[in-house]
Design a protein around this motif. Structure first.
Motif, PDB file in Angstrom:
ATOM      1  N   ARG A 212      57.337  34.454  40.028  1.00  0.00           N
ATOM      2  CA  ARG A 212      55.985  34.462  39.778  1.00  0.00           C
ATOM      3  C   ARG A 212      55.398  36.002  39.509  1.00  0.00           C
ATOM      4  NH1 ARG A 212      53.455  35.618  44.668  1.00  0.00           N
ATOM      5  NH2 ARG A 212      54.864  35.527  46.433  1.00  0.00           N
ATOM      6  N   THR A 213      54.203  36.090  39.001  1.00  0.00           N
ATOM      7  CA  THR A 213      53.421  37.479  38.693  1.00  0.00           C
ATOM      8  C   THR A 213      52.694  37.758  39.966  1.00  0.00           C
ATOM      9  OG1 THR A 213      51.789  36.445  37.603  1.00  0.00           O
ATOM     10  CG2 THR A 213      53.470  36.709  36.227  1.00  0.00           C
TER      11      THR A 213
ATOM     12  N   SER B 232      53.766  42.054  36.072  1.00  0.00           N
ATOM     13  CA  SER B 232      52.913  41.685  35.158  1.00  0.00           C
ATOM     14  C   SER B 232      53.552  40.462  34.428  1.00  0.00           C
ATOM     15  CB  SER B 232      52.721  42.845  34.075  1.00  0.00           C
ATOM     16  OG  SER B 232      53.892  43.025  33.155  1.00  0.00           O
ATOM     17  N   PRO B 233      52.390  39.737  33.884  1.00  0.00           N
ATOM     18  CA  PRO B 233      52.918  38.429  32.939  1.00  0.00           C
ATOM     19  C   PRO B 233      53.845  39.043  31.992  1.00  0.00           C
ATOM     20  CG  PRO B 233      50.692  38.267  33.501  1.00  0.00           C
ATOM     21  CD  PRO B 233      51.096  39.643  34.013  1.00  0.00           C
TER      22      PRO B 233
ATOM     23  N   PHE C 275      57.416  37.070  31.764  1.00  0.00           N
ATOM     24  CA  PHE C 275      57.562  36.010  31.103  1.00  0.00           C
ATOM     25  C   PHE C 275      58.313  36.338  29.931  1.00  0.00           C
ATOM     26  CE2 PHE C 275      54.105  34.474  33.513  1.00  0.00           C
ATOM     27  CZ  PHE C 275      54.787  33.603  34.427  1.00  0.00           C
TER      28      PHE C 275
ATOM     29  N   GLN D 223      58.751  29.198  31.353  1.00  0.00           N
ATOM     30  CA  GLN D 223      57.429  29.481  31.911  1.00  0.00           C
ATOM     31  C   GLN D 223      56.714  28.351  32.111  1.00  0.00           C
ATOM     32  OE1 GLN D 223      54.956  32.306  29.546  1.00  0.00           O
ATOM     33  NE2 GLN D 223      53.185  31.693  30.964  1.00  0.00           N
TER      34      GLN D 223
ATOM     35  N   GLN E 231      49.102  28.401  39.406  1.00  0.00           N
ATOM     36  CA  GLN E 231      49.688  29.879  38.958  1.00  0.00           C
ATOM     37  C   GLN E 231      50.699  29.789  37.967  1.00  0.00           C
ATOM     38  OE1 GLN E 231      51.076  32.017  42.244  1.00  0.00           O
ATOM     39  NE2 GLN E 231      50.723  33.914  41.344  1.00  0.00           N
ATOM     40  N   ASP E 232      50.817  30.918  36.893  1.00  0.00           N
ATOM     41  CA  ASP E 232      52.078  30.842  36.016  1.00  0.00           C
ATOM     42  C   ASP E 232      53.299  31.297  36.766  1.00  0.00           C
ATOM     43  OD1 ASP E 232      50.525  30.266  33.757  1.00  0.00           O
ATOM     44  OD2 ASP E 232      49.649  32.059  33.325  1.00  0.00           O
TER      45      ASP E 232
END
Length: 141
Positions: free
Chosen positions: A30-31, A56-57, A61, A101, A107-108
């Protein structure tokens, strides 16, 4: 540097006709800020105070990051060495596939399907002995 992430094995599980355990949409990473002990991140550190690391995303990702999880071996606990063709049979109990993703609790996250092929590991998951998933991977801090 090796980093370890603690997440939960997916509740979406089923068995194949061969008896393999498939855990769909398990959270791999996760980020955002995550707390570690300094001696978890830095091998030569004796300090066990906590340090926050942000992911960071853009990094988590990135296509290269997602691809790096694909078909990686799954182990029970963290071996003291990287898993490779020389020691795969000693450590691997399955592998990861279908990395993507997705979202978990709003949450992403990175999701993947765990394919568990080892009888003892399957029993450990089914009886609740193994419920957490911890990815160990190299990164630059």
């Amino acid at each position: 540097m090796k980093i370890l992430v603690n997440e939960k094995i997916s509740q979406h599980k089923y068995k194949t006709p061969e008896g393999y355990l498939i855990c769909v949409d398990s959270v791999l990473a996760r980020t955002g800020p995550q707390t570690y002990r300094k001696n978890e991140l830095f091998v030569d550190a004796e300090d066990d105070s906590e340090i926050e690391v942000g992911r960071s995303p853009d990094e988590v990702f990135a296509p290269e990051t997602l691809a790096s999880f694909e078909n990686k071996p799954i182990t029970v606990e963290h071996p003291h060495e990287d898993v490779n063709i020389e020691n795969y049979k000693d450590y691997a109990v399955g592998f990861v596939r279908d990395v993507k993703q997705g979202k978990f609790d709003g949450q992403d996250v990175i999701l993947g399907t765990l394919v568990i092929t080892d009888k003892d590991a399957i029993e450990g998951i089914e009886n609740g002995e193994h419920v957490e998933l911890s990815c160990g991977y190299d990164c630059d801090i």
